[in-house]
Scaffold this active site. Structure first.
Site, PDB file in Angstrom:
ATOM      1  N   GLN A 143       1.061  -1.235   0.025  1.00 49.84           N
ATOM      2  CA  GLN A 143       0.096  -0.046   0.065  1.00 49.84           C
ATOM      3  C   GLN A 143       0.818   1.218  -0.239  1.00 49.84           C
ATOM      4  OE1 GLN A 143      -1.330  -0.957   4.168  1.00 49.84           O
ATOM      5  NE2 GLN A 143      -1.679   1.245   4.287  1.00 49.84           N
ATOM      6  N   CYS A 149      -5.376   0.965   3.729  1.00 54.28           N
ATOM      7  CA  CYS A 149      -5.252  -0.649   4.433  1.00 54.28           C
ATOM      8  C   CYS A 149      -6.951  -1.449   4.222  1.00 54.28           C
ATOM      9  CB  CYS A 149      -4.874  -0.728   5.731  1.00 54.28           C
ATOM     10  SG  CYS A 149      -5.978   0.417   6.738  1.00 54.28           S
ATOM     11  N   HIS A 286      -6.020  -0.824  11.821  1.00 52.19           N
ATOM     12  CA  HIS A 286      -5.520  -1.391  10.529  1.00 52.19           C
ATOM     13  C   HIS A 286      -6.488  -2.456   9.983  1.00 52.19           C
ATOM     14  CE1 HIS A 286      -2.344  -2.122   7.454  1.00 52.19           C
ATOM     15  NE2 HIS A 286      -1.870  -3.366   8.060  1.00 52.19           N
ATOM     16  N   ASN A 307      -0.960  -9.123   5.209  1.00 55.31           N
ATOM     17  CA  ASN A 307      -0.777  -7.664   5.133  1.00 55.31           C
ATOM     18  C   ASN A 307      -0.649  -7.187   4.012  1.00 55.31           C
ATOM     19  OD1 ASN A 307      -0.584  -5.327   6.502  1.00 55.31           O
ATOM     20  ND2 ASN A 307       1.249  -5.714   7.824  1.00 55.31           N
TER      21      ASN A 307
END
Ligand SMILES: *[C@@H]1O[C@H](CO)[C@@H](O)[C@H](O)[C@H]1NC(C)=O
Length: 343
Positions: A143, A149, A286, A307
């Site tokens: 990102q 996110c 997040h 992630n």
């Protein structure tokens, strides 16, 4: 004679002191020199460029502090995970969090949660699940310094359910969400919610591909032409019952799930391998995606989490987070606001 002997001992003591001091100074200089070397090498590895000497000096200081923290932490026993000198080592924790962790969960305490849960009657689940092995997970994305996110999390869950329902794994566009999903809570790089991203995807009748509407890492204007091309779609979404890791397990056993976590700690910033056991709170900041779960060699239960910080962070971009903790919220609040799209 006696006097000479005294002098001899005093000289000897002085010499020893001098020697010790010299060793200390040399070792400090060597330490600094080796840190300098490491910083130089690290700058090359991650193609870091600083504007001027002042900036370099500041970054070098932070680098040194973080490397010392990482090495000291790793030497402490009794931990299940390791920290590493990754791409974020020249940032303080505050600098690190500010542009990245922009899940809006903690700012909207009155979020309306859905109350139907299609997996409520699931009775048996496998002891291990890894959706990567079933071809339902695209490669790890990055990102960058944009706080979207939430888009990466929602897209990964959508890619997952699309693959599971059609057999086709298609990498989908986060940038479309960043640029076009701006009428509600979601605000591109300034943050958003996975559930609102699902709403957008439903209303827009789908998302374009990553290839056709590629990621830019900044807020842009909506490309309406591309946004009208839909490579994959969903019909609805649901929330996993909150604060219930068992309910989350039933969901993850069936598809990749969007989860919100508190990823604000230094240990999260520098996590490199093992089962992460904290420390972290439950201030959700997040958005990530649970793509499986399992039990490590030493018997620690974990969630397998994708992630969006590139592959040099964590285990090739993934983190294993402890599962089945005492707190009902789960580690870092992972069981608080989980949700998933329905094909
Ligand atoms: C679960 O089982 C109950 C009782 O049979 C039923 O009323 C409910 O609709 C089921 N839920 C789902 C999502 O199938």
């Amino acid at each position: 004679m006696g006097c000479n002997k005294q002098l001899y001992y005093i000289s000897l003591a002085l010499l020893m002191c001098l020697g010790l001091w010299a060793v200390q100074v040399t070792s400090r200089t060597l330490q600094d020199a080796s840190m300098y070397e490491r910083h130089q090498q690290w700058m090359g590895q991650y193609a870091k460029i600083y504007n001027d000497h002042q900036e370099w000096e500041k970054r070098f200081q932070i680098f040194k502090e973080n490397v010392n923290y990482i090495e000291t932490s790793n030497k402490e026993g009794g931990r299940f995970y390791k920290l590493g000198v990754n791409q974020f080592v020249d940032l303080t924790n505050e600098e690190f969090i500010a542009p990245r962790n922009r899940f809006k969960g903690h700012m909207c305490s009155s979020i309306i949660r859905t109350n139907t849960y299609k997996y409520e009657n699931v009775t048996t689940v496998p002891s291990n699940v890894d959706w990567r092995q079933k071809g339902a997970v695209t490669p790890v994305k990055d990102q960058g310094q944009c706080g979207c996110c939430w888009a990466f999390s929602a897209v990964a869950a959508t890619e997952g359910i699309h693959q599971l329902s059609t057999g086709k794994l298609i990498s989908l566009s986060e940038q479309e969400l960043v640029d076009c999903d701006t009428k509600g809570v979601d605000q591109g790089c300034e943050g958003g919610l996975m559930d609102d991203a699902f709403k957008f995807i439903i209303q827009n009748h789908g998302l374009d591909t990553e290839a056709k509407y590629p990621y830019q890492g900044v807020d842009g204007t909506c490309n309406a032409n591309e946004a009208s091309i839909n490579a994959a779609t969903i019909t609805s979404y649901e929330d996993v019952p909150t604060n219930n890791e068992q309910a989350l397990q039933k969901a993850v056993a069936n598809q990749p799930i969007s989860v919100a976590i508190d990823a604000s700690g230094s240990d999260f910033q520098f996590y490199t391998s093992g089962v992460f056991t904290g420390s972290c709170g439950t201030e959700l900041d997040h958005g990530v995606t649970a793509v499986g779960y399992g039990v490590s060699d030493d018997g620690t239960k974990y969630w397998l989490v994708k992630n969006s910080w590139g592959t040099s962070w964590g285990e090739e971009g993934y983190i294993r987070m402890q599962r089945g903790v005492d707190a009902v919220e789960g580690l870092c609040g992972i069981a608080m606001q989980a949700s998933y799209p329905i094909a």
